[in-house]
Design an enzyme around this catalytic site. Structure first.
Site, PDB file in Angstrom:
ATOM      1  N   CYS A   1       0.383  -5.549  16.400  1.00 44.84           N
ATOM      2  CA  CYS A   1       0.043  -5.432  17.825  1.00 44.84           C
ATOM      3  C   CYS A   1      -0.964  -6.485  18.278  1.00 44.84           C
ATOM      4  O   CYS A   1      -1.535  -6.376  19.359  1.00 44.84           O
ATOM      5  CB  CYS A   1      -0.485  -4.032  18.125  1.00 44.84           C
ATOM      6  SG  CYS A   1       0.782  -2.748  18.026  1.00 44.84           S
TER       7      CYS A   1
ATOM      8  N   SER B   1       3.362 -10.520   1.980  1.00 51.01           N
ATOM      9  CA  SER B   1       2.753 -11.712   1.391  1.00 51.01           C
ATOM     10  C   SER B   1       1.463 -12.022   2.141  1.00 51.01           C
ATOM     11  O   SER B   1       1.370 -11.858   3.350  1.00 51.01           O
ATOM     12  CB  SER B   1       3.706 -12.905   1.501  1.00 51.01           C
ATOM     13  OG  SER B   1       4.848 -12.705   0.729  1.00 51.01           O
TER      14      SER B   1
ATOM     15  N   GLY C   1      -4.667  -3.640  -1.157  1.00 50.56           N
ATOM     16  CA  GLY C   1      -5.247  -2.413  -0.632  1.00 50.56           C
ATOM     17  C   GLY C   1      -5.346  -1.306  -1.649  1.00 50.56           C
ATOM     18  O   GLY C   1      -6.084  -0.335  -1.459  1.00 50.56           O
TER      19      GLY C   1
ATOM     20  N   GLY D   1      -2.973 -17.205  23.841  1.00 47.31           N
ATOM     21  CA  GLY D   1      -4.195 -17.785  24.401  1.00 47.31           C
ATOM     22  C   GLY D   1      -4.500 -17.331  25.813  1.00 47.31           C
ATOM     23  O   GLY D   1      -5.658 -17.359  26.242  1.00 47.31           O
TER      24      GLY D   1
ATOM     25  N   ARG E   1       0.857  -1.182   0.000  1.00 45.55           N
ATOM     26  CA  ARG E   1       0.000   0.000   0.000  1.00 45.55           C
ATOM     27  C   ARG E   1       0.894   1.233   0.000  1.00 45.55           C
ATOM     28  O   ARG E   1       1.928   1.258   0.654  1.00 45.55           O
ATOM     29  CB  ARG E   1      -0.886  -0.012   1.241  1.00 45.55           C
ATOM     30  CG  ARG E   1      -2.037   0.960   1.191  1.00 45.55           C
ATOM     31  CD  ARG E   1      -2.938   0.767   2.391  1.00 45.55           C
ATOM     32  NE  ARG E   1      -2.267   1.150   3.631  1.00 45.55           N
ATOM     33  CZ  ARG E   1      -2.044   0.343   4.644  1.00 45.55           C
ATOM     34  NH1 ARG E   1      -2.411  -0.914   4.569  1.00 45.55           N
ATOM     35  NH2 ARG E   1      -1.440   0.762   5.741  1.00 45.55           N
TER      36      ARG E   1
END
Length: 579
Positions: free
Chosen positions: A302, A360, A250, A486, A99
């Site tokens: 993040c 990718s 994008g 998790g 982008r």
């Protein structure tokens, strides 16, 4: 007469010519007369400007996808992956792989409708503006004859279930059939859209690879593009997007960042809702059966994808994702055989170049996600109980806190940032501001955007609670204080209990409500330094609040709503009063 009016008249004249002389631009597929009149005008206007050899009106069918896929395989654009069913690899021109924010523009008559009043001498990072007529002239020159020798594909698509009360419709014109295949996956492409659309408004999307035939630039990997002239521009007041020169997702799949965020944020402002760069997930308590829906907005790297695909490490919750796009590419490595790199060359561990480009990605239907929510196509949507902001903050910022109120939460969202450390010793840091995780995707003046968020707080509305999380805090040795992945379900559990009204599990702090010690389930985690994980170093927060204020003064200036300044001042005073 306005410029828009002049364009409409021109479109009408062109429409008459095309309807009477279909041989001028042959229709390879579809019935041009079936299209609503305002869509006919849109198609005809740009058919005359872009001069394609033919028009192909898409219907989104499986048969259509099979036809296009076979053509791209024959051309060499796609290569079938033998080990996977119905999977293909596409290698792009290495010059067209990202982008391009520096070439992305919003065009309006008034500059400050698009961008805030930045401090003199400061380069703004919350959008780029050009005057409407200037940009239209540039677009006109670029797009004249841009599809010569190629087919113009007319793609009707819906953002949301076709005909849903919350859905929005777009029509994309493109000379890339690869884009058609991706749009079928990323949006709902269907012949039914024409009857649903009727005379209603639609978002006009125009895309070209910028490589008319005969091509002037060598085509690499069967991937036509024109990277030296890439431009992505938005005309929000006309609901128009024009993208030239790139086939990258994008930049070319205009339902994605361009429509779903930049144009949609303007539509949302005008209609009284929010269009945001967030994931949506549902968490069901397996004992009570109660489900809570959460939206989360994080900058890049993040943890959005990790959160959306979380595998809980404690019993009691079932997780399903309602909405999130995935951009990971996975490779299986065999030390004897190596792998084929993104450049199509054999790659081994000692190769000087990476196996995969950082951007990718794969494009797969959401319906194939193993934890997709049954309501992911529910036309009525789902009720959001919590909005979570977050960033990569190695020091100072606690694992989780709840904001004091909706408007305080808007302030916290406006100050979202990530820190990348300069060295393993954490002696320096680079701060990347990404307010609301929307920095590259703002469709209008960010100060007005903040005011729109604030205006959502109306009598009688039940708004989500707003939280901030930080999975990335480290100790003085650079070791993560929280395991993440998790185990983040433990934090989500605390958030859900707060949404349900449990007041006993939180304590007030200068920056918001922190978890009361022991209120987060730490069973099985071993030693967790709770005090350090939730500490608020006074000097850090003095610097951080000062830096946030400076950012808003530099980048948004007089457009910052007063209540945001009030909350920053209140936070400064509370921090100064800390021992």
């Amino acid at each position: 007469m306005t410029q828009q009016g002049e364009e409409d008249d021109m479109v009408y004249e062109v429409h008459e010519i095309v309807v009477q002389k279909l041989g001028h631009v042959p229709i390879l597929k579809g019935d041009f007369h079936y299209l609503p009149k305002h869509v006919q005008k849109f198609v005809a206007f740009y058919a005359q400007k872009c001069t394609p050899r033919a028009i192909y009106i898409c219907d989104g069918s499986h048969e259509e996808a099979e036809e296009i896929t076979h053509k791209l395989i024959e051309r060499g654009t796609l290569t079938k992956l033998k080990k996977y069913e119905n999977c293909y690899i596409c290698r792009t021109d290495p010059a067209d792989v990202a982008r391009v924010e520096a070439r992305t523009w919003i065009a309006t008559d008034d500059k400050y409708e698009t961008v805030p009043h930045v401090r003199q001498g400061v380069k703004g990072i919350l959008g780029q503006w050009k005057e409407t007529n200037e940009m239209k002239k540039e677009v006109d020159e670029l797009f004249s004859g841009c599809m010569a020798g190629r087919t113009m594909y007319v793609i009707p698509f819906s953002m949301g279930p076709v005909g849903g009360p919350l859905s929005k419709i777009g029509v994309q014109l493109t000379d890339s059939n690869y884009v058609l295949l991706c749009m079928r996956i990323m949006t709902r492409v269907s012949h039914d859209i024409w009857s649903v659309l009727g005379n209603n408004e639609f978002v006009k999307c125009l895309h070209t690879m910028g490589c008319p035939r005969p091509v002037q630039r060598k085509v690499i990997n069967h991937w036509p593009c024109n990277p030296e002239k890439i431009i992505i521009t938005h005309f929000p007041n006309e609901r128009l997007i024009c993208s030239f020169g790139s086939g990258y997702g994008g930049n070319s799949l205009l339902g994605k960042k361009c429509f779903a965020l930049r144009i949609a944020s303007v539509i949302a402002r005008d209609e009284g809702w929010l269009a945001e760069h967030m994931l949506i997930m549902g968490l069901t308590n397996t004992k009570t059966g109660k489900e809570t829906f959460i939206a989360a907005a994080f900058p890049s790297a993040c943890g959005k994808t990790n959160l959306a695909m979380i595998k809980p490490t404690i019993p009691g919750y079932e997780i399903r994702v309602v909405g999130k796009y995935f951009i990971e590419t996975l490779f299986t490595y065999n030390k004897h055989m190596g792998i084929t790199s993104w450049l199509g060359k054999r790659w081994k561990r000692d190769s000087p170049t990476p196996a995969a480009h950082p951007n990718s990605r794969f494009c797969a239907p959401a319906s194939q996600c193993p934890i997709i929510h049954p309501k992911w196509e529910d036309a009525e949507g789902v009720p959001i109980s919590a909005i979570i902001f977050g960033g990569r903050r190695p020091t100072g910022v606690p694992l989780v806190f709840e904001t004091f109120s909706w408007d305080h939460g808007v302030m916290v969202g406006a100050c979202v940032k990530s820190e990348s450390t300069a060295a393993a010793e954490f002696k320096g840091k680079k701060i990347m501001h990404d307010p609301m995780a929307m920095r590259p995707f703002m469709g209008y003046n960010f100060g007005k955007y903040l005011q729109h968020w604030l205006d959502m707080d109306q009598p009688g509305r039940k708004l989500p609670k707003i939280f901030h999380v930080n999975w990335f805090r480290v100790d003085e040795n650079g070791k993560f204080l929280w395991p993440g992945f998790g185990d983040n379900i433990r934090v989500l559990d605390w958030i859900i209990r707060r949404c349900e009204g449990d007041k006993s599990i939180a304590v007030e702090s200068p920056i918001g409500y922190l978890p009361k010690k022991g209120s987060i389930n730490l069973d099985g985690l071993g030693e967790i330094n709770w005090d350090e994980l939730f500490s608020l170093p006074k000097h850090y927060w003095e610097d951080d609040t000062r830096e946030s204020r400076r950012f808003l003064e530099d980048q948004v200036g007089c457009d910052v709503p007063q209540i945001i300044w009030d909350h920053l001042k209140s936070q400064e005073q509370k921090i100064q009063a800390m021992k």
